[in-house]
Design a protein around this motif. Structure first.
Motif, PDB file in Angstrom:
ATOM      1  N   MET A   1       0.848  -1.182   0.000  1.00  0.00           N
ATOM      2  CA  MET A   1       0.000   0.000   0.000  1.00  0.00           C
ATOM      3  C   MET A   1       0.887   1.235   0.000  1.00  0.00           C
ATOM      4  O   MET A   1       1.712   1.434   0.870  1.00  0.00           O
ATOM      5  CB  MET A   1      -0.890  -0.038   1.253  1.00  0.00           C
ATOM      6  N   ALA A   2       0.722   2.061  -0.973  1.00  0.00           N
ATOM      7  CA  ALA A   2       1.525   3.273  -1.100  1.00  0.00           C
ATOM      8  C   ALA A   2       0.980   4.360  -0.187  1.00  0.00           C
ATOM      9  O   ALA A   2      -0.220   4.456   0.045  1.00  0.00           O
ATOM     10  CB  ALA A   2       1.524   3.754  -2.547  1.00  0.00           C
ATOM     11  N   GLY A   3       1.885   5.209   0.305  1.00  0.00           N
ATOM     12  CA  GLY A   3       1.474   6.305   1.163  1.00  0.00           C
ATOM     13  C   GLY A   3       1.057   7.506   0.339  1.00  0.00           C
ATOM     14  O   GLY A   3       1.113   7.516  -0.885  1.00  0.00           O
ATOM     15  N   THR A   4       0.631   8.533   1.034  1.00  0.00           N
ATOM     16  CA  THR A   4       0.273   9.785   0.369  1.00  0.00           C
ATOM     17  C   THR A   4       1.555  10.503  -0.048  1.00  0.00           C
ATOM     18  O   THR A   4       2.630  10.203   0.465  1.00  0.00           O
ATOM     19  CB  THR A   4      -0.532  10.688   1.327  1.00  0.00           C
ATOM     20  N   PRO A   5       1.450  11.468  -0.947  1.00  0.00           N
ATOM     21  CA  PRO A   5       2.658  12.221  -1.321  1.00  0.00           C
ATOM     22  C   PRO A   5       3.330  12.872  -0.114  1.00  0.00           C
ATOM     23  O   PRO A   5       4.550  12.929  -0.039  1.00  0.00           O
ATOM     24  CB  PRO A   5       2.148  13.262  -2.314  1.00  0.00           C
ATOM     25  N   GLU A   6       2.544  13.361   0.839  1.00  0.00           N
ATOM     26  CA  GLU A   6       3.126  13.988   2.026  1.00  0.00           C
ATOM     27  C   GLU A   6       3.898  12.985   2.859  1.00  0.00           C
ATOM     28  O   GLU A   6       5.012  13.265   3.300  1.00  0.00           O
ATOM     29  CB  GLU A   6       2.042  14.647   2.913  1.00  0.00           C
ATOM     30  N   THR A   7       3.335  11.802   3.084  1.00  0.00           N
ATOM     31  CA  THR A   7       4.042  10.810   3.897  1.00  0.00           C
ATOM     32  C   THR A   7       5.244  10.255   3.163  1.00  0.00           C
ATOM     33  O   THR A   7       6.265   9.975   3.778  1.00  0.00           O
ATOM     34  CB  THR A   7       3.109   9.663   4.344  1.00  0.00           C
ATOM     35  N   ASP A   8       5.164  10.120   1.839  1.00  0.00           N
ATOM     36  CA  ASP A   8       6.316   9.664   1.073  1.00  0.00           C
ATOM     37  C   ASP A   8       7.451  10.676   1.163  1.00  0.00           C
ATOM     38  O   ASP A   8       8.611  10.313   1.326  1.00  0.00           O
ATOM     39  CB  ASP A   8       5.941   9.431  -0.393  1.00  0.00           C
ATOM     40  N   THR A   9       7.125  11.967   1.084  1.00  0.00           N
ATOM     41  CA  THR A   9       8.131  13.024   1.186  1.00  0.00           C
ATOM     42  C   THR A   9       8.737  13.034   2.581  1.00  0.00           C
ATOM     43  O   THR A   9       9.953  13.166   2.731  1.00  0.00           O
ATOM     44  CB  THR A   9       7.505  14.395   0.876  1.00  0.00           C
ATOM     45  N   LEU A  10       7.916  12.897   3.596  1.00  0.00           N
ATOM     46  CA  LEU A  10       8.420  12.881   4.969  1.00  0.00           C
ATOM     47  C   LEU A  10       9.307  11.679   5.211  1.00  0.00           C
ATOM     48  O   LEU A  10      10.354  11.787   5.857  1.00  0.00           O
ATOM     49  CB  LEU A  10       7.260  12.893   5.966  1.00  0.00           C
ATOM     50  N   SER A  11       8.922  10.531   4.696  1.00  0.00           N
ATOM     51  CA  SER A  11       9.742   9.324   4.845  1.00  0.00           C
ATOM     52  C   SER A  11      11.090   9.506   4.158  1.00  0.00           C
ATOM     53  O   SER A  11      12.128   9.136   4.708  1.00  0.00           O
ATOM     54  CB  SER A  11       9.031   8.111   4.259  1.00  0.00           C
ATOM     55  N   ALA A  12      11.078  10.085   2.963  1.00  0.00           N
ATOM     56  CA  ALA A  12      12.329  10.329   2.242  1.00  0.00           C
ATOM     57  C   ALA A  12      13.217  11.292   3.025  1.00  0.00           C
ATOM     58  O   ALA A  12      14.434  11.080   3.142  1.00  0.00           O
ATOM     59  CB  ALA A  12      12.040  10.871   0.852  1.00  0.00           C
ATOM     60  N   LEU A  13      12.626  12.345   3.580  1.00  0.00           N
ATOM     61  CA  LEU A  13      13.390  13.317   4.363  1.00  0.00           C
ATOM     62  C   LEU A  13      14.034  12.643   5.572  1.00  0.00           C
ATOM     63  O   LEU A  13      15.223  12.826   5.840  1.00  0.00           O
ATOM     64  CB  LEU A  13      12.476  14.462   4.822  1.00  0.00           C
ATOM     65  N   LEU A  14      13.272  11.853   6.299  1.00  0.00           N
ATOM     66  CA  LEU A  14      13.799  11.190   7.483  1.00  0.00           C
ATOM     67  C   LEU A  14      14.858  10.153   7.112  1.00  0.00           C
ATOM     68  O   LEU A  14      15.845   9.976   7.835  1.00  0.00           O
ATOM     69  CB  LEU A  14      12.660  10.572   8.299  1.00  0.00           C
ATOM     70  N   ASP A  15      14.700   9.478   5.974  1.00  0.00           N
ATOM     71  CA  ASP A  15      15.718   8.538   5.500  1.00  0.00           C
ATOM     72  C   ASP A  15      17.016   9.266   5.174  1.00  0.00           C
ATOM     73  O   ASP A  15      18.107   8.798   5.500  1.00  0.00           O
ATOM     74  CB  ASP A  15      15.229   7.775   4.270  1.00  0.00           C
ATOM     75  N   GLU A  16      16.917  10.425   4.520  1.00  0.00           N
ATOM     76  CA  GLU A  16      18.102  11.212   4.183  1.00  0.00           C
ATOM     77  C   GLU A  16      18.809  11.691   5.446  1.00  0.00           C
ATOM     78  O   GLU A  16      20.039  11.738   5.504  1.00  0.00           O
ATOM     79  CB  GLU A  16      17.714  12.396   3.303  1.00  0.00           C
ATOM     80  N   LEU A  17      18.034  12.019   6.459  1.00  0.00           N
ATOM     81  CA  LEU A  17      18.631  12.478   7.708  1.00  0.00           C
ATOM     82  C   LEU A  17      19.459  11.391   8.373  1.00  0.00           C
ATOM     83  O   LEU A  17      20.457  11.682   9.035  1.00  0.00           O
ATOM     84  CB  LEU A  17      17.546  12.963   8.667  1.00  0.00           C
ATOM     85  N   ARG A  18      19.064  10.156   8.207  1.00  0.00           N
ATOM     86  CA  ARG A  18      19.836   9.053   8.804  1.00  0.00           C
ATOM     87  C   ARG A  18      21.272   9.062   8.301  1.00  0.00           C
ATOM     88  O   ARG A  18      22.205   8.784   9.051  1.00  0.00           O
ATOM     89  CB  ARG A  18      19.169   7.717   8.500  1.00  0.00           C
ATOM     90  N   ILE A  19      21.462   9.388   7.036  1.00  0.00           N
ATOM     91  CA  ILE A  19      22.803   9.432   6.463  1.00  0.00           C
ATOM     92  C   ILE A  19      23.571  10.626   7.016  1.00  0.00           C
ATOM     93  O   ILE A  19      24.718  10.498   7.452  1.00  0.00           O
ATOM     94  CB  ILE A  19      22.727   9.497   4.922  1.00  0.00           C
ATOM     95  N   LEU A  20      22.955  11.795   7.026  1.00  0.00           N
ATOM     96  CA  LEU A  20      23.621  12.997   7.533  1.00  0.00           C
ATOM     97  C   LEU A  20      23.943  12.863   9.022  1.00  0.00           C
ATOM     98  O   LEU A  20      25.006  13.294   9.474  1.00  0.00           O
ATOM     99  CB  LEU A  20      22.739  14.221   7.306  1.00  0.00           C
ATOM    100  N   LEU A  21      23.034  12.268   9.764  1.00  0.00           N
ATOM    101  CA  LEU A  21      23.244  12.133  11.203  1.00  0.00           C
ATOM    102  C   LEU A  21      24.442  11.259  11.533  1.00  0.00           C
ATOM    103  O   LEU A  21      25.173  11.552  12.472  1.00  0.00           O
ATOM    104  CB  LEU A  21      21.993  11.553  11.871  1.00  0.00           C
ATOM    105  N   GLN A  22      24.652  10.192  10.789  1.00  0.00           N
ATOM    106  CA  GLN A  22      25.796   9.314  11.072  1.00  0.00           C
ATOM    107  C   GLN A  22      27.106  10.081  10.948  1.00  0.00           C
ATOM    108  O   GLN A  22      27.980   9.964  11.807  1.00  0.00           O
ATOM    109  CB  GLN A  22      25.799   8.112  10.138  1.00  0.00           C
ATOM    110  N   GLY A  23      27.240  10.878   9.899  1.00  0.00           N
ATOM    111  CA  GLY A  23      28.450  11.673   9.736  1.00  0.00           C
ATOM    112  C   GLY A  23      28.618  12.675  10.861  1.00  0.00           C
ATOM    113  O   GLY A  23      29.720  12.839  11.410  1.00  0.00           O
ATOM    114  N   ALA A  24      27.542  13.353  11.218  1.00  0.00           N
ATOM    115  CA  ALA A  24      27.598  14.346  12.295  1.00  0.00           C
ATOM    116  C   ALA A  24      27.942  13.684  13.631  1.00  0.00           C
ATOM    117  O   ALA A  24      28.735  14.225  14.410  1.00  0.00           O
ATOM    118  CB  ALA A  24      26.275  15.094  12.395  1.00  0.00           C
ATOM    119  N   GLN A  25      27.378  12.515  13.876  1.00  0.00           N
ATOM    120  CA  GLN A  25      27.641  11.819  15.134  1.00  0.00           C
ATOM    121  C   GLN A  25      29.089  11.362  15.238  1.00  0.00           C
ATOM    122  O   GLN A  25      29.730  11.539  16.280  1.00  0.00           O
ATOM    123  CB  GLN A  25      26.710  10.612  15.274  1.00  0.00           C
TER     124      GLN A  25
END
Length: 152
Positions: A1-25
Motif C-alpha cells: 500500500m503506497a502512502g500519500t505524497p506527504e508521507t512519502d516526502t516525509l519518509s524520504a526526508l527522514l531517510d536522508e537524515l539518517r545518512i547525515l546524522l551518522q556523519g555528524a555523530q
C-alpha cells in the motif's frame, strides 16, 4: 500500500537524515575526545580557538539534524505534514551549513598539524570549494534546470 505524497516526502526526508546524522555523530564523537589526548596541550592558542569553533559547529549541526526526527516522533499523529516538512527543511539546511563549516574547520585543524604553512590554508580552502560546489551549487543548479527554481 503506497502512502500519500506527504508521507512519502516525509519518509524520504527522514531517510536522508539518517545518512547525515551518522556523519555528524561520528565527527562530533571524535571532537569530544580530542581534548583528552595528551598532544592536545601542544596546540597553539589559535588552533584551540579553531577547535572550539569546530566543536561548537559540529554540536549545533548534530542538534539541528536530529531535531526533525524528534519532532516527527513527538508530533504523532502528524496533523500538519506541510508545516512539519517546512520546519524540518529549515532545520536540515541549517544543520548542513554548520556541518559544512565543521568539515572546513576540521580540515584546517588536521592540515595545520600535518603540514603547517601554506597547506594548512590550501586544504581547507579546497574543501570549502568542494562543499560549495557539490553540496550547494550543484543541487541548486539541477533544481533550477528541472523545475525553474528551488522548492521551498
Amino acid at each position: 500500500m503506497a502512502g500519500t505524497p506527504e508521507t512519502d516526502t516525509l519518509s524520504a526526508l527522514l531517510d536522508e537524515l539518517r545518512i547525515l546524522l551518522q556523519g555528524a555523530q561520528v565527527l562530533t564523537s571524535f571532537l569530544i575526545i580530542l581534548p583528552f589526548n595528551a598532544s592536545f596541550r601542544d596546540l597553539l592558542a589559535s588552533e584551540r580557538w579553531v577547535y572550539a569553533a569546530t566543536f561548537l559547529c559540529s554540536l549545533i549541526s548534530l542538534v539541528l539534524l536530529s531535531a526533525p526526527a524528534l519532532h516527527h516522533y513527538l508530533r504523532r499523529p502528524m496533523r500538519h505534514p506541510e508545516q512539519f516538512k517546512a520546519t524540518a527543511t529549515r532545520l536540515v539546511r541549517g544543520g548542513a551549513v554548520l556541518m559544512s563549516l565543521t568539515l572546513v574547520l576540521a580540515t584546517r585543524l588536521v592540515a595545520a598539524q600535518v603540514l603547517p604553512g601554506a597547506f594548512a590554508w590550501i586544504a581547507p580552502g579546497a574543501i570549502a570549494l568542494l562543499l560549495l560546489g557539490v553540496w550547494w551549487a550543484l543541487p541548486l543548479l539541477h533544481e533550477r534546470r528541472e523545475y525553474g527554481g528551488p522548492k521551498s
